[in-house]
Design a protein around this motif. Structure first.
Motif, PDB file in Angstrom:
ATOM      1  N   ILE A  51       9.152  18.122  52.569  1.00  0.00           N
ATOM      2  CA  ILE A  51       8.117  17.333  52.052  1.00  0.00           C
ATOM      3  C   ILE A  51       7.657  16.797  53.403  1.00  0.00           C
ATOM      4  CG2 ILE A  51       7.264  15.097  50.991  1.00  0.00           C
ATOM      5  CD1 ILE A  51       9.432  15.668  48.889  1.00  0.00           C
ATOM      6  N   VAL A  52       6.107  16.991  53.453  1.00  0.00           N
ATOM      7  CA  VAL A  52       5.435  16.200  54.458  1.00  0.00           C
ATOM      8  C   VAL A  52       4.355  15.203  54.063  1.00  0.00           C
ATOM      9  CG1 VAL A  52       3.809  16.450  56.469  1.00  0.00           C
ATOM     10  CG2 VAL A  52       5.530  18.165  55.932  1.00  0.00           C
ATOM     11  N   ILE A  53       4.748  13.772  54.368  1.00  0.00           N
ATOM     12  CA  ILE A  53       3.833  13.031  53.732  1.00  0.00           C
ATOM     13  C   ILE A  53       2.721  12.616  54.728  1.00  0.00           C
ATOM     14  CG2 ILE A  53       3.658  10.468  52.745  1.00  0.00           C
ATOM     15  CD1 ILE A  53       6.611  10.819  52.069  1.00  0.00           C
ATOM     16  N   GLU A  95       4.719  27.745  51.942  1.00  0.00           N
ATOM     17  CA  GLU A  95       4.750  27.496  50.465  1.00  0.00           C
ATOM     18  C   GLU A  95       5.779  26.867  49.961  1.00  0.00           C
ATOM     19  OE1 GLU A  95       6.332  31.748  51.477  1.00  0.00           O
ATOM     20  OE2 GLU A  95       4.884  30.293  52.227  1.00  0.00           O
ATOM     21  N   ASN A  96       6.872  26.650  50.693  1.00  0.00           N
ATOM     22  CA  ASN A  96       7.967  25.781  50.232  1.00  0.00           C
ATOM     23  C   ASN A  96       7.686  24.420  50.639  1.00  0.00           C
ATOM     24  OD1 ASN A  96       9.069  27.642  48.784  1.00  0.00           O
ATOM     25  ND2 ASN A  96      10.073  28.520  50.733  1.00  0.00           N
ATOM     26  N   THR A  97       6.762  24.077  51.137  1.00  0.00           N
ATOM     27  CA  THR A  97       6.699  22.496  51.681  1.00  0.00           C
ATOM     28  C   THR A  97       5.509  21.897  50.962  1.00  0.00           C
ATOM     29  OG1 THR A  97       7.071  23.387  54.149  1.00  0.00           O
ATOM     30  CG2 THR A  97       5.774  20.872  53.618  1.00  0.00           C
ATOM     31  N   LEU A  98       5.955  20.564  50.437  1.00  0.00           N
ATOM     32  CA  LEU A  98       5.375  20.058  49.526  1.00  0.00           C
ATOM     33  C   LEU A  98       4.420  19.033  50.483  1.00  0.00           C
ATOM     34  CD1 LEU A  98       4.060  19.233  46.557  1.00  0.00           C
ATOM     35  CD2 LEU A  98       5.989  17.732  46.700  1.00  0.00           C
ATOM     36  N   VAL A  99       3.159  19.010  50.410  1.00  0.00           N
ATOM     37  CA  VAL A  99       2.330  18.042  51.137  1.00  0.00           C
ATOM     38  C   VAL A  99       1.964  16.938  50.437  1.00  0.00           C
ATOM     39  CG1 VAL A  99       0.470  17.494  52.921  1.00  0.00           C
ATOM     40  CG2 VAL A  99       1.954  19.684  53.088  1.00  0.00           C
ATOM     41  N   ILE A 100       2.350  15.495  50.719  1.00  0.00           N
ATOM     42  CA  ILE A 100       2.089  14.519  49.874  1.00  0.00           C
ATOM     43  C   ILE A 100       0.898  13.756  50.687  1.00  0.00           C
ATOM     44  CG2 ILE A 100       2.581  12.436  48.482  1.00  0.00           C
ATOM     45  CD1 ILE A 100       5.479  13.710  48.229  1.00  0.00           C
ATOM     46  N   THR A 101      -0.380  13.567  50.006  1.00  0.00           N
ATOM     47  CA  THR A 101      -1.306  12.593  50.809  1.00  0.00           C
ATOM     48  C   THR A 101      -1.280  11.378  50.076  1.00  0.00           C
ATOM     49  OG1 THR A 101      -3.086  13.733  49.416  1.00  0.00           O
ATOM     50  CG2 THR A 101      -2.852  14.528  51.790  1.00  0.00           C
ATOM     51  N   ILE A 102      -1.246  10.165  50.747  1.00  0.00           N
ATOM     52  CA  ILE A 102      -1.497   9.163  50.139  1.00  0.00           C
ATOM     53  C   ILE A 102      -2.809   8.171  50.353  1.00  0.00           C
ATOM     54  CG2 ILE A 102      -0.341   6.843  49.361  1.00  0.00           C
ATOM     55  CD1 ILE A 102       2.076   8.163  50.718  1.00  0.00           C
ATOM     56  N   SER A 103      -3.459   7.925  49.431  1.00  0.00           N
ATOM     57  CA  SER A 103      -4.965   7.185  49.888  1.00  0.00           C
ATOM     58  C   SER A 103      -5.154   6.253  48.590  1.00  0.00           C
ATOM     59  CB  SER A 103      -5.915   8.096  50.102  1.00  0.00           C
ATOM     60  OG  SER A 103      -7.155   7.476  50.386  1.00  0.00           O
ATOM     61  N   ARG A 116      -6.807  19.377  53.298  1.00  0.00           N
ATOM     62  CA  ARG A 116      -7.451  20.493  53.447  1.00  0.00           C
ATOM     63  C   ARG A 116      -6.729  21.626  54.300  1.00  0.00           C
ATOM     64  NH1 ARG A 116     -13.641  18.124  53.819  1.00  0.00           N
ATOM     65  NH2 ARG A 116     -13.922  17.994  51.602  1.00  0.00           N
ATOM     66  N   LEU A 117      -6.095  21.136  55.424  1.00  0.00           N
ATOM     67  CA  LEU A 117      -5.205  21.745  56.634  1.00  0.00           C
ATOM     68  C   LEU A 117      -3.903  22.533  55.527  1.00  0.00           C
ATOM     69  CD1 LEU A 117      -5.042  22.815  59.258  1.00  0.00           C
ATOM     70  CD2 LEU A 117      -3.535  20.729  59.650  1.00  0.00           C
ATOM     71  N   ALA A 118      -3.559  21.590  54.653  1.00  0.00           N
ATOM     72  CA  ALA A 118      -2.292  21.896  54.165  1.00  0.00           C
ATOM     73  C   ALA A 118      -2.485  22.954  53.170  1.00  0.00           C
ATOM     74  CB  ALA A 118      -1.663  20.603  53.402  1.00  0.00           C
ATOM     75  N   LYS A 119      -3.624  22.907  52.643  1.00  0.00           N
ATOM     76  CA  LYS A 119      -3.891  24.029  51.533  1.00  0.00           C
ATOM     77  C   LYS A 119      -4.165  25.092  52.353  1.00  0.00           C
ATOM     78  CE  LYS A 119      -6.321  22.833  47.876  1.00  0.00           C
ATOM     79  NZ  LYS A 119      -7.587  22.469  47.055  1.00  0.00           N
ATOM     80  N   GLU A 120      -5.097  25.293  53.354  1.00  0.00           N
ATOM     81  CA  GLU A 120      -5.311  26.453  53.992  1.00  0.00           C
ATOM     82  C   GLU A 120      -3.697  27.001  54.573  1.00  0.00           C
ATOM     83  OE1 GLU A 120      -9.179  24.358  56.067  1.00  0.00           O
ATOM     84  OE2 GLU A 120      -7.766  25.204  57.347  1.00  0.00           O
ATOM     85  N   ASN A 121      -2.777  26.408  54.913  1.00  0.00           N
ATOM     86  CA  ASN A 121      -1.767  26.854  55.302  1.00  0.00           C
ATOM     87  C   ASN A 121      -0.656  27.273  54.046  1.00  0.00           C
ATOM     88  OD1 ASN A 121      -1.276  26.647  58.342  1.00  0.00           O
ATOM     89  ND2 ASN A 121      -2.593  25.363  57.767  1.00  0.00           N
ATOM     90  N   GLY A 122      -1.109  27.402  52.926  1.00  0.00           N
ATOM     91  CA  GLY A 122      -0.505  27.591  51.902  1.00  0.00           C
ATOM     92  C   GLY A 122       0.412  26.715  51.035  1.00  0.00           C
ATOM     93  N   SER A 123       0.658  25.290  51.382  1.00  0.00           N
ATOM     94  CA  SER A 123       1.417  24.374  51.009  1.00  0.00           C
ATOM     95  C   SER A 123       0.863  23.787  49.730  1.00  0.00           C
ATOM     96  CB  SER A 123       1.599  23.220  51.764  1.00  0.00           C
ATOM     97  OG  SER A 123       2.148  23.629  53.132  1.00  0.00           O
ATOM     98  N   MET A 124       1.778  23.505  48.700  1.00  0.00           N
ATOM     99  CA  MET A 124       1.143  22.858  47.397  1.00  0.00           C
ATOM    100  C   MET A 124       0.885  21.259  47.707  1.00  0.00           C
ATOM    101  SD  MET A 124       1.316  24.999  45.446  1.00  0.00           S
ATOM    102  CE  MET A 124       0.704  24.565  43.679  1.00  0.00           C
ATOM    103  N   THR A 125      -0.146  20.920  47.152  1.00  0.00           N
ATOM    104  CA  THR A 125      -0.423  19.494  47.878  1.00  0.00           C
ATOM    105  C   THR A 125      -0.516  18.562  46.615  1.00  0.00           C
ATOM    106  OG1 THR A 125      -2.786  20.156  47.267  1.00  0.00           O
ATOM    107  CG2 THR A 125      -1.953  20.060  49.568  1.00  0.00           C
ATOM    108  N   LEU A 126       0.165  17.387  46.446  1.00  0.00           N
ATOM    109  CA  LEU A 126       0.256  16.198  45.748  1.00  0.00           C
ATOM    110  C   LEU A 126      -0.310  15.018  46.321  1.00  0.00           C
ATOM    111  CD1 LEU A 126       1.191  14.865  43.225  1.00  0.00           C
ATOM    112  CD2 LEU A 126       3.528  14.672  44.523  1.00  0.00           C
TER     113      LEU A 126
END
Ligand code: M6R
Length: 364
Positions: A51-53, A95-103, A116-126
């Motif tokens: 996970i990347v937050i 694709e196995n990294t979930l990127v969590i943005t908090i705002s 947007r960068l996370a999506k371009e790199n194929g990660s799922m975003t929450l």
């Protein structure tokens, strides 16, 4: 509009029990955290290997707490990245990294770019977002809304504690789905999270004590927050809150790092706000408190209810109500918000509208 409060910030501090209830309650089904409404499937969680937050400011500080909890419960690696750095850092994503943005606002330019960068790199975003239909919410694969209601004061308070609650819910669900904790344990954690709402309500009654302490902080030029683990994450939040509205220079330091440079700044009467709520590192932090005290620091010590604090150790002792160590961030956050708020009031500043700052930073 301020409901009888002098400033929106104070009103919003007081709204935290309700905001927490509104964020937590709809996600609990049969005593377990449940994200079916959000479409967050167990399969997605099972496939998540990392996970990347990423976020800015206070939202990023919520991520620091989230990382500790998620890693503790699941042993799955979590990193927390400042969004304005992440977006230019050519990050390692898959694709196995979930990127969590908090705002809170869902409109912070750097956080949106990181998403947007996370999506371009194929990660799922929450995304964990407070404002419905905001850009970050619209562009994320999944949204876990916080229900803090509108936050007007520039200094974020209730948005932070509800972000914590969303991360706790996520951590419990994630750990349960990954079979790192039993159903019973997940249910126990949920009960403790629900109990936290009453604890936060109780800590709101610390206002008079903290207002008096703030009178002794108002003339400081520099101030330090120290702590370890969760307390260090909280120190970062306490420091940004204080400096943004009081204009007192402050720094957050991992307590063990003090002797690698910063302790040279500790002289007579420099205030040090020491958080020592974590039993596993309590003795270590207390030894750092003794070090700063012997150099003349004015120490405000924040601890759990279950420790005996020698009066010679500090100038002021703020004791949190009894609670499990993992949940102290909620109570400590209120204490730190009050310290910033009452110090700004004592300095006769415009608490809600600090100079040079905007509520939502929609430009780089
Ligand atoms: O709307 P966001 O949560 O994305 O805002 C992020 C930061 O700009 C924000 O948390 C800021 O640090 C606060 N003013 C701190 O109180």
């Amino acid at each position: 509009r301020k409901g009888g409060y002098e400033y929106f910030m104070l009103k919003e501090i007081h709204e935290q029990p309700e905001a927490l209830r509104n964020t937590i309650a709809p996600r609990i089904v049969n005593g377990l955290p449940d994200f079916s409404e959000e479409g967050i499937s167990d399969e997605l969680l099972r496939n998540t290997k990392r996970i990347v937050i990423t976020a800015c400011g206070t939202a990023m500080h919520a991520g620091l707490v989230g990382r500790i909890l998620i890693e503790k419960l699941t042993r799955i690696p979590v990193s927390v990245e400042i969004a304005s750095e992440f977006r230019y850092a050519n990050p390692i994503l898959d694709e196995n990294t979930l990127v969590i943005t908090i705002s809170q606002s869902g409109e912070t330019a750097d956080t949106l770019a990181a998403l947007r960068l996370a999506k371009e790199n194929g990660s799922m975003t929450l995304s964990i977002v407070n404002v419905k239909g905001s850009s970050i919410a619209r562009e994320s694969d999944f949204v876990l809304y916080t229900h803090a209601g509108p936050e007007i004061a520039v200094a974020s308070t209730k948005a932070y504690t509800v972000q914590l609650s969303a991360l706790y819910l996520f951590a419990f669900r994630f750990a349960f789905v990954k079979e790192k904790i039993s159903q019973q344990k997940a249910q126990e954690y949920i009960t403790l999270l629900e109990d936290t709402i009453d604890t936060v309500a109780y800590v709101l009654s610390y206002d008079t004590q903290i207002e008096a302490i703030s009178q002794r902080l108002k003339s400081a030029d520099d101030l330090f927050f120290i702590g370890r683990g969760l307390d260090y994450a909280l120190s970062c939040e306490g420091s940004i809150k204080l400096k943004e509205i009081t204009y007192i220079h402050s720094e957050a330091y991992a307590a063990g790092e003090l002797k690698h440079g910063t302790i040279s700044l500790i002289t007579d009467n420099v205030p040090v706000i020491a958080l020592a709520t974590q039993a596993d590192v309590y003795a270590k932090t207390i030894s750092n408190v003794r070090e700063v005290r012997s150099r003349g620091a004015k120490v405000i010590l924040i601890t759990n209810a279950d420790v005996q604090v020698d009066a010679s150790l500090c100038d002021h002792h703020i004791m949190l109500p009894p609670m499990e160590a993992e949940f102290t961030p909620f109570a400590a956050a209120v204490v730190l918000q009050y310290i910033a708020y009452y110090t700004a009031v004592a300095r006769e500043l415009n608490v809600d509208q600090p100079r040079n700052l905007a509520k939502s930073v929609t430009v780089e």
